[in-house]
Design an enzyme around this catalytic site. Sequence first.
Site, PDB file in Angstrom:
ATOM      1  N   GLU A 150       0.840  -1.204   0.000  1.00 36.36           N
ATOM      2  CA  GLU A 150       0.000   0.000   0.000  1.00 36.36           C
ATOM      3  C   GLU A 150       0.868   1.243   0.000  1.00 36.36           C
ATOM      4  O   GLU A 150       1.855   1.314   0.738  1.00 36.36           O
ATOM      5  CB  GLU A 150      -0.893  -0.023   1.245  1.00 36.36           C
ATOM      6  CG  GLU A 150      -2.243   0.579   1.031  1.00 36.36           C
ATOM      7  CD  GLU A 150      -3.105  -0.247   0.084  1.00 36.36           C
ATOM      8  OE1 GLU A 150      -3.153   0.097  -1.122  1.00 36.36           O
ATOM      9  OE2 GLU A 150      -3.722  -1.223   0.532  1.00 36.36           O
TER      10      GLU A 150
ATOM     11  N   ASP B 157      -4.486   0.757  -9.334  1.00 36.85           N
ATOM     12  CA  ASP B 157      -5.933   0.513  -9.459  1.00 36.85           C
ATOM     13  C   ASP B 157      -6.322   0.256 -10.908  1.00 36.85           C
ATOM     14  O   ASP B 157      -7.040  -0.683 -11.225  1.00 36.85           O
ATOM     15  CB  ASP B 157      -6.715   1.713  -8.919  1.00 36.85           C
ATOM     16  CG  ASP B 157      -6.362   2.026  -7.478  1.00 36.85           C
ATOM     17  OD1 ASP B 157      -5.717   1.187  -6.827  1.00 36.85           O
ATOM     18  OD2 ASP B 157      -6.730   3.118  -7.011  1.00 36.85           O
TER      19      ASP B 157
HETATM   20  C1  GLA Z   1      -5.172   4.734  -4.153  1.00 37.10           C
HETATM   21  C2  GLA Z   1      -4.394   5.063  -5.410  1.00 37.10           C
HETATM   22  C3  GLA Z   1      -3.421   3.947  -5.759  1.00 37.10           C
HETATM   23  C4  GLA Z   1      -2.559   3.573  -4.563  1.00 37.10           C
HETATM   24  C5  GLA Z   1      -3.409   3.369  -3.322  1.00 37.10           C
HETATM   25  C6  GLA Z   1      -2.591   3.179  -2.077  1.00 37.10           C
HETATM   26  O1  GLA Z   1      -6.004   3.632  -4.380  1.00 37.10           O
HETATM   27  O2  GLA Z   1      -5.278   5.255  -6.507  1.00 37.10           O
HETATM   28  O3  GLA Z   1      -2.630   4.330  -6.855  1.00 37.10           O
HETATM   29  O4  GLA Z   1      -1.571   4.530  -4.346  1.00 37.10           O
HETATM   30  O5  GLA Z   1      -4.285   4.462  -3.093  1.00 37.10           O
HETATM   31  O6  GLA Z   1      -1.825   2.036  -2.171  1.00 37.10           O
END
Ligand code: GLA
Length: 377
Positions: free
Chosen positions: A33, A169
Site C-alpha cells: 500500500e 488501481d
Molecule cells: C489509491 C491510489 C493507488 C494507490 C493506493 C494506495 O487507491 O489510486 O494508486 O496509491 O491508493 O496504495
Amino acid sequence: MNDQAIRAAFESRFGAPPARGVRAPGRVNLIGEHTDTSDGFVMPMAIDREVRVVLTPRADTTVRLVAFDLEDETTFDVTQPSVKDGWASYLHGVAWALAEEGLPLRGFDGVVSGDVPRGAGLSSSAAIELALMRAFYEASGFDWDAKRMAVLARRVENEWVGVASGIMDQLICACGEEGTALTIDCRDLSLEPAPLPAGYTVVILDTGTRRGLVDSEYNQRKAQVDEAAQILGVTVLRDATPESVDAQREALGDEPYRRARHVTRENRRVLEAAAAMREGDAETLGALINASHASLRDDYEVSGPALDRMVEIAQAQPGCVGARMTGAGFAGCAVALVADDALDAFAGAVKEAYDAASDVACSVYVVSPQDGASTLD
Ligand code: GLA
C-alpha cells in the site's frame, strides 16, 4: 448487479435493447500500500463487484449516458471534453485520454451502473474509467491493449481529475485474472500470478465510514515521499532500502523518515508475501498483512479509528491469519485473509463486535479474484 434493470432502463430511454454490455471490476489490495507511486510492488486482485455499461454504438461522436444509480443523464460530443466535476468528469476524462493517444472515437448511447462501494478504497473510480474505456472500444473499434488502457486511465486520474495516484488501481481493473491475485511491479508493469493459499478466502470489511479530503492527504504523503527520495539521492523510493533509509534517519527528519521506512519495508513485504504464496504458507502471508497495517497506521499514518478498530476485531477472530486497511486509507475498507471453515463464524462475530462499538454499521463482502475489464456475452 441487476443486469436486467439496467437493460430495461436502456430500452425505456432509447427505445430499443442495448447492442452490447461491458464491465470492469473494483479491486482489493492484499498488500503493498502506497508503494505504487514510488515504482514499487503491489498485490491486488480484481473483485466480483463491478461497473457495467450497456450501450449501442452511434454513427456520430455524441455520447448520451444515463447514470442509473444516480438517476442522472449527460450528453456531450466526444471531441469536446470539458466537464471536470462529478461523475461525468470520468466520461469526459476518458474521452480526453483516448483522444490524446490518437485513437479515433465514436459516440454511443448507454446506461452505466455499478455495485462497487464509492469512496471505500475498492477503486470505484478505476472501475468506471475502465468500463467507459471498454464502452468506447466497443463503439469505436480501436485495439484493446489492457496495459495501455490502464496507463491512459491513470492519466485521467492524474491529469483530468487531479489526483496524483499510482498505476495500481487501473492496472488491476484492466488486467485482473480470475482465480488469482497478482504481484505487480509498478516500474515495468509486469504481472505475476499470486494464488491465494488453498483453504483461505479474502474478506472485505467495510467500516461504513467515508472520508473527504483523502485526495489532499494522499498528495501530501506523496510529496513527503518524493522529498525523502531526494534526500536519499534516488529518483524514487523503489531504489532505496529499509537499511539505506535507516542510515539516513537524521538527515531525513522524523516524518519523511517514517514515510520512507513504510514504503521501503512495504516493498520488501510484498516480495516476501509473494514467496509465502508460492509455498502456500498462509500464516506467513497473514503476519505480513498484519505488519503492513501497523506500518500504515504508525509510519505512513493513513489509517483511522474505524479502520484500526475493524482490523483489531478481525485479527482477534479464530481462523483469521491477517487483516489490514486497504486502499488509500483514513476510512473505508479493511481486508482479511480467513480460513474457509471459519468464514461464517468470522463474518458474524466481526459484524457483531464492530457494530456494537461503532455509530455506523459495517458490511462484510466475501470476494474472489476476477478478470479485468471485458465485454459481456
Ligand atoms: C489509491 C491510489 C493507488 C494507490 C493506493 C494506495 O487507491 O489510486 O494508486 O496509491 O491508493 O496504495
